[in-house]
Motif scaffolding. Structure first.
Motif, short mmCIF file in Angstrom:
data_model
loop_
_atom_site.label_atom_id
_atom_site.label_comp_id
_atom_site.label_asym_id
_atom_site.label_seq_id
_atom_site.Cartn_x
_atom_site.Cartn_y
_atom_site.Cartn_z
N TYR A 48 80.90 -19.67 45.54
CA TYR A 48 79.48 -20.00 45.50
C TYR A 48 79.15 -20.78 44.23
O TYR A 48 78.44 -21.80 44.27
N LEU A 49 79.66 -20.35 43.09
CA LEU A 49 79.41 -21.04 41.84
C LEU A 49 79.99 -22.46 41.87
O LEU A 49 79.36 -23.42 41.41
N THR A 50 81.19 -22.60 42.41
CA THR A 50 81.80 -23.93 42.55
C THR A 50 80.91 -24.85 43.37
O THR A 50 80.68 -26.01 43.01
N MET A 85 83.34 -27.45 32.98
CA MET A 85 83.44 -28.00 34.33
C MET A 85 82.20 -28.81 34.72
O MET A 85 82.01 -29.11 35.90
N HIS A 86 81.39 -29.14 33.74
CA HIS A 86 80.16 -29.89 34.01
C HIS A 86 79.95 -30.90 32.89
O HIS A 86 80.26 -30.62 31.73
N ASP A 87 79.43 -32.08 33.23
CA ASP A 87 79.26 -33.13 32.24
C ASP A 87 78.31 -32.75 31.12
O ASP A 87 78.44 -33.22 29.99
N GLN A 110 76.95 -29.38 43.75
CA GLN A 110 75.65 -29.85 44.23
C GLN A 110 74.65 -30.08 43.10
O GLN A 110 73.50 -30.44 43.36
N GLU A 111 75.08 -29.88 41.85
CA GLU A 111 74.20 -30.00 40.69
C GLU A 111 73.01 -29.05 40.79
O GLU A 111 71.88 -29.39 40.41
N LYS A 135 67.05 -20.45 39.25
CA LYS A 135 66.75 -19.95 40.60
C LYS A 135 67.99 -19.94 41.49
O LYS A 135 68.16 -19.03 42.31
N HIS A 136 68.87 -20.91 41.32
CA HIS A 136 70.07 -20.96 42.15
C HIS A 136 71.10 -19.92 41.70
O HIS A 136 71.74 -19.27 42.54
N LEU A 137 71.24 -19.75 40.39
CA LEU A 137 72.21 -18.78 39.89
C LEU A 137 71.74 -17.35 40.15
O LEU A 137 72.55 -16.47 40.47
#
Length: 255
Positions: A161-163, A10-12, A168-169, A174-176
């Protein structure tokens, strides 16, 4: 492992973006994320009681993770350790499909489980409560202690949240880790009834679990790039005798 959230294709830049929490009794002895001395190609934490693991990767690009299937009425005494299902795959040379075909034959030896296995050829899901092998297609997935994408509050919240982070790239550690540290209690009328009683349903319902004897022991972040390189970070939590968090340590490895 009691919560695995992941985005597959789901990500480039990434085949897999994953965040997971391992929930366990505080007294169970555990080794943190590291290379295994007896199997130097395996990178994982380790259950020091039974010798297996809940999640890991290896240098050939294999990935594996497991959650328990919550069914107190169906618990078998003296069942084989489910952590061996992960470690045996990582230590061996079988493909996910072939390995799972063998597991189906012996799945009755274990208490309920959900198993996610992958290598560069694909990603697979199997539960011994369904007894079917599923090759996963691109998507956002959540797995707790029921079937994959069961609409439990923690699964729905985590997937949303993960979506948002992917859109938002913001897929750095830290975000995960912030996602996995969500301790919000869902409304009681949204809680599942899994046979453990309402008090434990409340305790087990947030993404990050806390209680006097049981809770989130570690959080894991894995990102596998399209070129095959792997980043694996684990945040382990130290707790006092009352189960209150007093410290955490982050270990990171790149393969």
């Amino acid at each position: 492992m009691c919560l695995i959230l992941f985005a597959y294709e789901m990500h480039d830049d990434y085949h897999l973006i994953l965040g997971a929490n391992r929930d366990e009794f505080y007294e169970r002895p555990t080794a943190p994320l590291d290379w295994w001395e007896d199997h130097p190609t395996v990178l994982a934490g380790r259950d020091l009681k039974a010798g297996g693991t809940w999640m890991g990767v290896n240098t050939t690009g294999k990935f594996a993770g497991i959650t328990n299937f919550r069914d107190p009425a169906g618990v078998k005494n003296n069942a084989d350790s489910r952590g061996a299902l992960v470690s045996d795959f990582l230590c061996g040379d079988e493909s996910p499909q072939h390995y799972l075909e063998k597991i189906i034959i012996s799945s009755g030896k274990y208490n309920g489980f959900n198993l996610i296995l992958g290598d560069p050829t694909g990603l697979f899901y199997y539960s011994n409560y369904q007894n079917e092998i599923h090759r996963l297609t691109p998507g956002i997935y959540g797995l707790s202690n029921r079937f994959i994408n069961s609409p439990w509050p923690k699964v729905k919240t985590g997937k949303a949240y993960l979506t948002s982070l992917i859109e938002q790239e913001k897929v750095e550690d830290k975000h995960l880790f912030k996602l996995l540290n969500n301790r919000q209690q869902p409304p009681e009328d949204q809680l599942p009834d899994t046979g453990v009683g309402i008090e434990w349903e409340r305790i087990l319902s947030p993404l990050f679990i806390e209680s006097e004897i049981y809770g989130t022991r570690s959080s894991s972040v894995i990102r596998i790039k399209k070129d095959g390189t792997i980043h694996f970070s684990e945040r382990t939590f130290k707790s006092n005798k009352n189960g209150c968090e007093i410290d955490s340590i982050i270990r990171s490895f790149d393969i």
